[in-house]
Structure formats: C-alpha cells, structure tokens
Scaffold this active site. Structure first.
Site, mmCIF file in Angstrom:
data_model
loop_
_atom_site.group_PDB
_atom_site.id
_atom_site.type_symbol
_atom_site.label_atom_id
_atom_site.label_comp_id
_atom_site.label_asym_id
_atom_site.label_seq_id
_atom_site.Cartn_x
_atom_site.Cartn_y
_atom_site.Cartn_z
ATOM 1 N N THR A 393 0.807 -1.223 0.000
ATOM 2 C CA THR A 393 0.000 0.000 0.000
ATOM 3 C C THR A 393 0.845 1.281 0.000
ATOM 4 O OG1 THR A 393 -1.686 -1.142 1.245
ATOM 5 C CG2 THR A 393 -1.880 1.193 1.242
ATOM 6 N N THR A 411 -4.262 1.392 -2.632
ATOM 7 C CA THR A 411 -3.641 0.071 -2.525
ATOM 8 C C THR A 411 -4.161 -0.874 -3.597
ATOM 9 O OG1 THR A 411 -3.251 -1.785 -1.002
ATOM 10 C CG2 THR A 411 -5.427 -0.800 -0.933
ATOM 11 N N GLU A 413 -3.678 -4.077 -2.385
ATOM 12 C CA GLU A 413 -3.533 -5.071 -1.312
ATOM 13 C C GLU A 413 -2.106 -5.635 -1.290
ATOM 14 O OE1 GLU A 413 -4.016 -6.133 1.513
ATOM 15 O OE2 GLU A 413 -3.473 -8.219 1.413
ATOM 16 N N SER A 457 -7.685 -1.629 6.989
ATOM 17 C CA SER A 457 -6.999 -0.988 8.109
ATOM 18 C C SER A 457 -6.506 0.400 7.731
ATOM 19 C CB SER A 457 -5.793 -1.820 8.531
ATOM 20 O OG SER A 457 -6.212 -3.095 8.912
HETATM 21 N N1 GLU Z 1 -5.519 -4.314 2.174
HETATM 22 C C1 GLU Z 1 -5.000 -3.513 3.217
HETATM 23 C C2 GLU Z 1 -6.068 -2.762 3.964
HETATM 24 O O1 GLU Z 1 -6.950 -2.260 3.393
HETATM 25 C C3 GLU Z 1 -4.085 -2.505 2.655
HETATM 26 C C4 GLU Z 1 -2.937 -3.203 2.095
HETATM 27 C C5 GLU Z 1 -1.903 -3.296 3.130
HETATM 28 O O2 GLU Z 1 -1.348 -2.276 3.488
HETATM 29 O O3 GLU Z 1 -1.682 -4.421 3.562
HETATM 30 O O4 GLU Z 1 -6.010 -2.650 5.130
#
Ligand code: GLU
Length: 576
Positions: A393, A411, A413, A457
């Site tokens: 991200t 992001t 992911e 997050s």
């Molecule tokens: N998918 C994560 C989230 O939305 C963001 C990607 C990451 O920083 O791991 O929290």
C-alpha cells in the site's frame, strides 16, 4: 457532468494554469524526506508523484487535483502498491466549507460471492488468484473526488502519469526488490512476465522502466471517461482476465478464477461517508469509517489514552491491544457497527480501566460497547485472531494554498496485487478480497458477501485544533497502518517529538497478538524496560512507510516522509 461551483479564488488560479513554474522553484531531482514552506505541500513515497502534485498545485489546482495526479503517477512508479484497478480512502478537509469529507473507494466483492467463497482455500492460493480480485474502486474514487471537490478534469489529472509512463522512470532498489520478491508468481502469467520481467528478470537498478500500455490506458480513459472501465471495453477485459487468467505454459500454481461480471463493474460506486471523529487532548481527530477499521481503531485507542493519567510506551501498546480486540469483534462492512459507542468516552473509560502496570493476558477480550458503562467491567467475549499483513500500500498527504488538506491511502492489497496484469493494459489487478476473513468464522463481521467491501486498516487521518487543521498523517502496512498512525500521534502529542522525529522513531505494533512486533531499533531502546512489565517481542524489520504534514503557523507547512523506510519518501512544498 463537471460541477461549475468554483470559488472565485480557484477560478482565478485556473486562469493562470498555463504559466510555467519559474526555474528558480523547480523541484529537486532527489528525494528529500522533509520540506517546509508555503503555498501548498505534498509528501508521498515517490519523487515523480510528489513532483506531479506540486506541479498541479503551482498551476492553480487544489489539494484534491494534486492528490489524484500523484495517485495516477504512483500507479506507474509504485505499481505494486497502487493502481487504477485497486481501491482506497480519502479523508479531505474542504477549507471553504470548513468540513471534513471522506470518500470510500474500497473494492467490492462480486455479486456472486458468498460467506463461504474463500472457505477451505489456503491463504496463499487466494493471494494469487482471480477470486481475490475486487471490483476496482480507485478510478471511481478519483472521478468522484474531482467532480465533487476538484477543479480540473480527469484528463488533466492523468497527464503527468501519462508522461511518466511513456517517458519512463529510473528503477530504484525498492522497485527492483519488489519485482524480485514477486518473480515466482509474475512469471506464471504471460502478461505480467512480459511487462515486469523484461529479459526474464526484474529490471536492474538504474535502468529506465517504461509502461507504454499503461500510458495508453490512461490516454483512453482521458478520452472515454470512467465508463470505459465501469461497463465498457476495459471492464470486459478486466472480467476476462479475472475469469481466465493468462497463465504461462509452465505455470507453477493452482490459479483460481474469479466471480466478477461486467454488471459488478457497472454497479460499482465510490461513496461519500461521514468521517469518524474523536476528541483527543482537546483536538478533533477525523478518520475513515467502515468499511475501514482505521478511524474507529485509531480513534478508540486515542480515547483510551486520553482517559489515562499518564501515557508511556506501555500504555500505547495496551490501548492498541484493546482497540484491536474491539475491531475484530465489531467492525466490518455490515449494518449496525456500534461506531458511536466504540468511540464514546464512556466505553474508552471502561476499557482504559483494564490497563494496569503489567501487560494484559493474551488475548484481550472485546468489550461491550452497549451504552452502559461501569467503572471497570471485565469483558466476557472471546477474541478474534488477527491475520498477519505485509508492508503493502501507499499513502500521501497534500495541502494547498487555500488550506484544503487531503490524506489519501491507496492500494492493490499485496505488493504486486494478485500478480495478474490485464493483457495489453499495463495494470495489475488487486487481491483486496483476501482482506475478508476466509472462514469458517460464524458471527465474524468481516466474512465475504455479495457486494460487500472487505474490512480495511487504512487510516488516513486529519487532526484539528480550534477548528483548524494542524496535522495530516497516514501509512501503508496492512493492520500495522493503525498502530503506525497511532504511534506517530503518540510520539507527537504525548512525547512531544517534532513531526520528522515522530515519523522516524523506531516502531512497535501490538494488535492483540501474543507478541508485540517491533523494529530492531525499538528493541534496542525499549525491550528490557517493557519486558519487565510483561510484554514480549518479535522482530519486524520494517513497520509502515508514513507520510504526514503539519501546519506550523502563519501559513507555513512542514511536509514529512520517511527518511529511511521503504527507501525513503519525498516531501515537497510549493514555495520553500
Ligand atoms: N488491504 C489492506 C487494507 O486495506 C491494505 C494493504 C496493506 O497495506 O496491507 O487494510
């Protein structure tokens, strides 16, 4: 339709949009992590992206225009973290309206997805699959942000990115290492290998990397608008790629196809949402509401700290542990998340009361955000385990001359998303749906479902004092995003560090796990003292890659990026 509601000052600025910036204020050629000055500022992980933002600001664009332009450049230079087929969240202060808005550009699950779609699938198999690709939100997010708050068109905002994608950029160590770390799965897809493993290997450091397909994709989007993805030809190609990934002849893994249909793309909407808000030391802290757990978890932890007589690192870790217990039990893209209660002072006091001189027994149970709070209620629920998440991200902050400020997390992911480039389009698909709980997990608020957004997050955060913005901050890093943002705020407002020190300081992350993960420098400085209080630690080599800015008075802005983590970031101001 573009809105024509443009404040006079903005309209005047747009008229001078084509006056070239004077060479005296040309951006530096090297990344610097701290910049101070006037007239607008930006911090991102990448020099090209920061330069794009500054150039938009100098031409009279506002913070939203600059953030979209920088986001599009990050899609080129940080393609393993961000892209138009990913998702994200914007927290934006509109100075004229004196109001904080947030945009939810999170990916959605296809309509055909159910609570059991990931059940029994090994996590790693989900990571590199069509199944994990969420319906992209980033492009719709850019479009909504520009239409609602911006002053330039999407076409204008994509220009710097088109230039960088066609002219190319110099490969740095981070880009090289991220490609190398993905080599195994990238070579399993013809389209990805062709783009990112040009001679069968990651592009060498110092070489120039071009992405003409992505330049063309951006050009077509400029011409055709976002309907080209959300229902049009590009959308058809995304769906085809998700359903039938372009496998290399010697593919080494089981690649599960996805469930996305063109109608899912057609139905996608980025959404304006109410921000979360807590009062912390007399300041207002705004964040991202569900489907992100960023605002609620950072907010709850700050409330808990506010309820304690004194705050040190022990209290920081314990407040975070408790807030994560509640995040796991209550927060997801479901109706009825008890957000007001999770962020209430009564609940915070009840939780704070559990913090003693020694680390709590693991795992901490979630509390009861039911509106009736005793002096020190022992919780009875059971804790949800937390999945480990990586350093993916990206996050940026931008402020403009009118006092508008944006914190923007975007992001795809995993670093490298699902590993699958849409053939001929130069862009990787996201694997955001791996953020759902795979299950079986009855009652978990984060199980997948049709049209549902996976819990995030991401925690773009704005802080206000006496109604005026004073600070903006955010970070990448999966669930460590929450603790990184929290720790920076604690460093700044509890320990009195200046903002560059608050970002540079060694980090630790406690997410209701048995061990607290911490960087080596944190262990060197604090392990013994905290172990004496019952904490135990595991090494995490690098936590987060934050960006932040602070208004330091009389219009002066300090923009701050990481000095070292992830190769260091780039802070720039309009007038140094
Ligand atoms: N998918 C994560 C989230 O939305 C963001 C990607 C990451 O920083 O791991 O929290």
């Amino acid at each position: 339709m573009r809105r024509v509601l443009v404040p006079a000052a903005v309209a005047a600025a747009v008229l001078i949009a084509f006056v070239p910036a004077s060479p005296a204020v040309a951006a530096p050629q090297r990344k610097v992590p701290v910049a101070e000055g006037y007239g607008g500022a930006v911090a991102t992980v990448d020099l090209d992206a920061s330069k794009a933002a500054i150039s938009v600001l100098r031409k009279g664009g506002n913070a939203v225009d600059a953030a979209v332009a920088a986001g599009a450049v990050l899609g080129v230079t940080e393609p393993f973290s961000a892209g138009l087929t990913g998702g994200g969240f914007m927290v934006y202060y509109d100075a004229r309206k004196r109001k904080v808005y947030t945009i939810d550009g999170r990916e959605t699950a296809p309509r055909a997805m159910t609570s059991t779609s990931f059940e029994g699938i090994p996590f790693e198999e989900g990571v590199t699959s069509g199944l994990s690709a969420g319906v992209p939100g980033t492009l719709a997010n850019w479009d909504l942000a520009l239409r609602r708050f911006g002053t330039i068109s999407l076409k204008e905002a994509l220009k710097p990115a088109i230039t960088v994608a066609s002219r190319g950029f110099v490969v740095d160590q981070t880009f090289h290492d991220q490609t190398a770390a993905n080599q195994d799965r990238f070579q399993d897809f013809t389209s990805t290998a062709e783009l990112y493993l040009p001679n069968g290997a990651p592009p060498p450091v110092g070489s120039v990397f071009r992405n003409p397909d992505l330049a063309n994709t951006y050009r077509e989007l400029s011409r055709r608008g976002i309907g080209w993805l959300y229902g049009g030809q590009l959308g058809k190609e995304v769906v085809a790629t998700v359903k039938q990934p372009p496998l290399s002849p010697g593919v080494t893994r089981n690649v599960r196809p996805g469930l996305m249909e063109l109608s899912d793309l057609r139905d996608y909407r980025a959404l304006l949402r109410e921000p979360t808000k807590v009062d912390y030391h007399g300041m207002d802290v705004y964040g991202m509401a569900p489907p992100s757990s960023g605002g609620s978890t950072v907010g709850e932890a700050l409330n808990i700290l506010d309820a304690l007589p004194q705050v040190g690192l022990h209290e920081y870790l314990e407040a975070s542990r408790l807030a994560f217990a509640d995040r796991g039990a209550y927060v997801g893209d479901i109706p009825g998340v008890p957000l007001d209660e999770l962020l209430s002072d009564g609940f915070a006091k009840e939780r704070a009361c559990l913090i003693g001189d020694r680390a709590m027994a693991h795992p901490a149970a979630p509390g009861d955000p039911d509106g009736s709070y005793g002096p020190c209620a022992e919780p009875t629920g059971s804790a949800t385990p937390i999945a480990d998440e990586g350093p993916e991200t990206t996050h940026m902050v931008v402020a403009d001359r009118w006092g508008n400020v944006i914190a923007y997390n975007l992001t795809i992911e995993s670093t490298g998303g699902n590993g699958i480039v849409v053939p001929g389009r130069g862009v990787l698909l996201n694997n955001e749906l791996t953020d759902f709980t795979f299950g079986p997990a009855p009652g978990d608020p984060n199980l997948p479902g049709p049209g549902k957004r996976p819990r995030s997050s991401m925690a773009p955060t704005l802080v206000f004092k006496h109604g005026k913005p004073v600070l903006a901050v955010g970070s990448p890093g999966g669930s460590t995003i929450i603790t990184t943002v929290l720790q920076i705020l604690v460093n700044r407002y509890e320990f009195g560090m200046n903002l560059p020190d608050a970002l540079a300081a060694p980090r630790a992350t406690q997410r209701n796990t048995a061990q607290t993960q911490a960087e080596q420098a944190f262990l060197d400085q604090h392990q013994a003292e905290l172990e004496a209080k019952g904490h135990s630690f595991a090494l995490n080599p690098e936590i987060g890659a934050a960006t932040a800015l602070e208004f330091t008075g009389r219009g002066r802005i300090q923009a701050v990026a990481e000095p070292v983590r992830r190769g260091g970031g780039s802070a720039l101001v309009v007038r140094p």
